[in-house]
Design a protein around this motif. Structure first.
Motif, PDB file in Angstrom:
ATOM      1  N   ILE A   1       0.830  -1.209   0.000  1.00  0.00           N
ATOM      2  CA  ILE A   1       0.000   0.000   0.000  1.00  0.00           C
ATOM      3  C   ILE A   1       0.862   1.257   0.000  1.00  0.00           C
ATOM      4  O   ILE A   1       0.486   2.285  -0.585  1.00  0.00           O
ATOM      5  N   ASN A   2       2.032   1.171   0.651  1.00  0.00           N
ATOM      6  CA  ASN A   2       2.898   2.335   0.774  1.00  0.00           C
ATOM      7  C   ASN A   2       3.951   2.416  -0.328  1.00  0.00           C
ATOM      8  O   ASN A   2       4.864   3.247  -0.242  1.00  0.00           O
TER       9      ASN A   2
ATOM     10  N   GLY B   1       6.969   2.803  -9.518  1.00  0.00           N
ATOM     11  CA  GLY B   1       6.184   2.114 -10.521  1.00  0.00           C
ATOM     12  C   GLY B   1       6.606   0.657 -10.629  1.00  0.00           C
ATOM     13  O   GLY B   1       7.633   0.246 -10.086  1.00  0.00           O
ATOM     14  N   PRO B   2       5.845  -0.162 -11.315  1.00  0.00           N
ATOM     15  CA  PRO B   2       6.186  -1.587 -11.438  1.00  0.00           C
ATOM     16  C   PRO B   2       7.447  -1.800 -12.266  1.00  0.00           C
ATOM     17  O   PRO B   2       7.562  -1.280 -13.382  1.00  0.00           O
ATOM     18  N   LEU B   3       8.379  -2.519 -11.683  1.00  0.00           N
ATOM     19  CA  LEU B   3       9.621  -2.907 -12.358  1.00  0.00           C
ATOM     20  C   LEU B   3      10.365  -1.706 -12.959  1.00  0.00           C
ATOM     21  O   LEU B   3      10.804  -1.721 -14.099  1.00  0.00           O
ATOM     22  N   GLU B   4      10.523  -0.676 -12.146  1.00  0.00           N
ATOM     23  CA  GLU B   4      11.317   0.479 -12.578  1.00  0.00           C
ATOM     24  C   GLU B   4      12.801   0.129 -12.542  1.00  0.00           C
ATOM     25  O   GLU B   4      13.273  -0.536 -11.620  1.00  0.00           O
TER      26      GLU B   4
ATOM     27  N   GLY C   1      18.243   7.185  -9.199  1.00  0.00           N
ATOM     28  CA  GLY C   1      18.684   7.841  -7.980  1.00  0.00           C
ATOM     29  C   GLY C   1      17.750   7.598  -6.818  1.00  0.00           C
ATOM     30  O   GLY C   1      18.186   7.457  -5.670  1.00  0.00           O
ATOM     31  N   GLU C   2      16.455   7.538  -7.082  1.00  0.00           N
ATOM     32  CA  GLU C   2      15.473   7.298  -6.020  1.00  0.00           C
ATOM     33  C   GLU C   2      15.461   5.843  -5.595  1.00  0.00           C
ATOM     34  O   GLU C   2      15.314   5.529  -4.405  1.00  0.00           O
TER      35      GLU C   2
ATOM     36  N   THR D   1      12.757  -1.324  -8.677  1.00  0.00           N
ATOM     37  CA  THR D   1      11.571  -1.705  -7.914  1.00  0.00           C
ATOM     38  C   THR D   1      11.072  -3.066  -8.396  1.00  0.00           C
ATOM     39  O   THR D   1      11.465  -3.568  -9.453  1.00  0.00           O
ATOM     40  N   ASP D   2      10.188  -3.643  -7.590  1.00  0.00           N
ATOM     41  CA  ASP D   2       9.578  -4.911  -7.976  1.00  0.00           C
ATOM     42  C   ASP D   2       8.260  -4.651  -8.697  1.00  0.00           C
ATOM     43  O   ASP D   2       7.942  -3.519  -9.053  1.00  0.00           O
ATOM     44  N   ARG D   3       7.482  -5.709  -8.917  1.00  0.00           N
ATOM     45  CA  ARG D   3       6.235  -5.582  -9.658  1.00  0.00           C
ATOM     46  C   ARG D   3       5.232  -4.685  -8.928  1.00  0.00           C
ATOM     47  O   ARG D   3       4.398  -4.026  -9.551  1.00  0.00           O
ATOM     48  N   GLN D   4       5.304  -4.632  -7.589  1.00  0.00           N
ATOM     49  CA  GLN D   4       4.382  -3.813  -6.805  1.00  0.00           C
ATOM     50  C   GLN D   4       4.898  -2.398  -6.574  1.00  0.00           C
ATOM     51  O   GLN D   4       4.256  -1.613  -5.881  1.00  0.00           O
ATOM     52  N   GLY D   5       6.082  -2.077  -7.094  1.00  0.00           N
ATOM     53  CA  GLY D   5       6.623  -0.742  -6.920  1.00  0.00           C
ATOM     54  C   GLY D   5       7.445  -0.551  -5.657  1.00  0.00           C
ATOM     55  O   GLY D   5       7.806   0.583  -5.317  1.00  0.00           O
TER      56      GLY D   5
END
Length: 303
Positions: free
Chosen positions: A63-64, A68-71, A75-76, A81-85
């Motif tokens: 939820i937090n 985005g999915p699979l970014e 730098g951030e 990221t994973d599929r859930q962001g």
């Protein structure tokens, strides 16, 4: 000037232990691979312990998730990221806590069971040794991974089940090793003198056998942690680990990457960090264990 009071036997014993530890550390410091492995472990353990300070655990909650999915890495999100962001770096740091905890506790459980059975079998002999060794042989012929999978399937899923499944399926090699070392120790003259002076079973085991076996147990524990981490990763990859998404492990990360088709999507940053982390930790424990083995075994040190 008064002469100093003579040191007590206990103080002398602790002084000898301190001298032995200092000599052992000097021998260990000469092993470059061991120092390198120890340095890696200290860094990884520090990152795992400081994960609540360095990161926010709430980021593990879907939820937090802020990405985005699979970014791809940025730098951030240094590891993407994973599929859930969720941040893969965050998952890797918190996964280290779970994987190391399971590895340490499962290895201690396994070595503890093996040490107790090995010492009792060698000390009492006869029917006690025969019975315990037949139980050990029974567990040896069973594939440990298959037995761990069966236990994880029958019992309620969770971290306790994973630890129990790994611990009670991987103790037989330790039991046979400790039994052989105990037989060697109990053949020495000072054990016979201790028995002749009235030393009972408990005295011989706790005062003579166990201290002599502990170095071997310590080395075996170091090597067993890496095996326990691999076993935990395997069980988690098969879907038999902790189902709580707020308690990720490196194995559950690999399973999620596989289920999310990270390879097909080209999301290498999702798949590589947990795999590389497992390889580094296992390698570090192996290097430390081999270095300790060469320190505690004079024949290997001479070689």
């Amino acid at each position: 000037m008064t002469s100093p009071r003579a040191a007590s036997p206990r103080a002398l014993a602790w002084r000898r232990r301190g001298d032995a530890f200092a000599a052992g550390w000097r021998q260990f410091a000469r092993q470059r691979s061991g120092l390198f492995g120890l340095g890696l472990l200290l860094v990884i353990v520090a990152l795992a312990v400081l994960a609540p300070v360095l990161t926010d655990r709430e980021g593990l909650n879907v939820i937090n998730a802020t990405g985005g999915p699979l970014e791809a890495p940025s730098g951030e999100f240094p590891l993407g990221t994973d599929r859930q962001g969720r941040s893969v770096l965050l998952l890797t740091l918190w996964g280290a806590r779970m994987s190391l905890t399971v590895g340490f506790v499962a290895a201690l459980l396994s070595i503890g069971i093996g040490t107790i059975i090995g010492i009792l079998a060698a000390h009492y002999g006869r029917w006690v040794s025969a019975g315990l060794m037949r139980i050990t042989d029974f567990f040896l012929v069973l594939p440990s991974l298959v037995l761990a999978i069966a236990l994880s399937t029958v019992l309620n899923p969770g971290i306790g089940t994973v630890i129990l499944a790994i611990g009670i399926t991987s103790w037989p090699p330790s039991a046979r090793l400790v039994r052989a070392q105990t037989l060697t120790i109990e053949a020495r003259p000072y054990i016979e003198r201790s028995r002749a002076l009235g030393g009972g079973h408990l005295h011989v085991i706790t005062k003579h056998v166990l201290p002599a076996v502990l170095p071997l147990v310590f080395v075996n524990t170091t090597l067993a942690v890496g095996s326990a981490i691999v076993a935990e990763s395997t069980l988690s990859f098969l879907g038999l680990g902790d189902p709580d998404p707020m308690r990720p492990s490196w194995g559950s990360m690999l399973r999620s990457a596989w289920l999310d088709s990270a390879v097909i999507a080209g999301a290498w940053w999702y798949l590589l960090p947990p795999g590389i982390a497992i390889a580094i930790v296992v390698l570090a424990f192996t290097m430390c264990g081999r270095a300790l083995e060469s320190v505690l075994n004079p024949r290997l040190r001479e070689g």
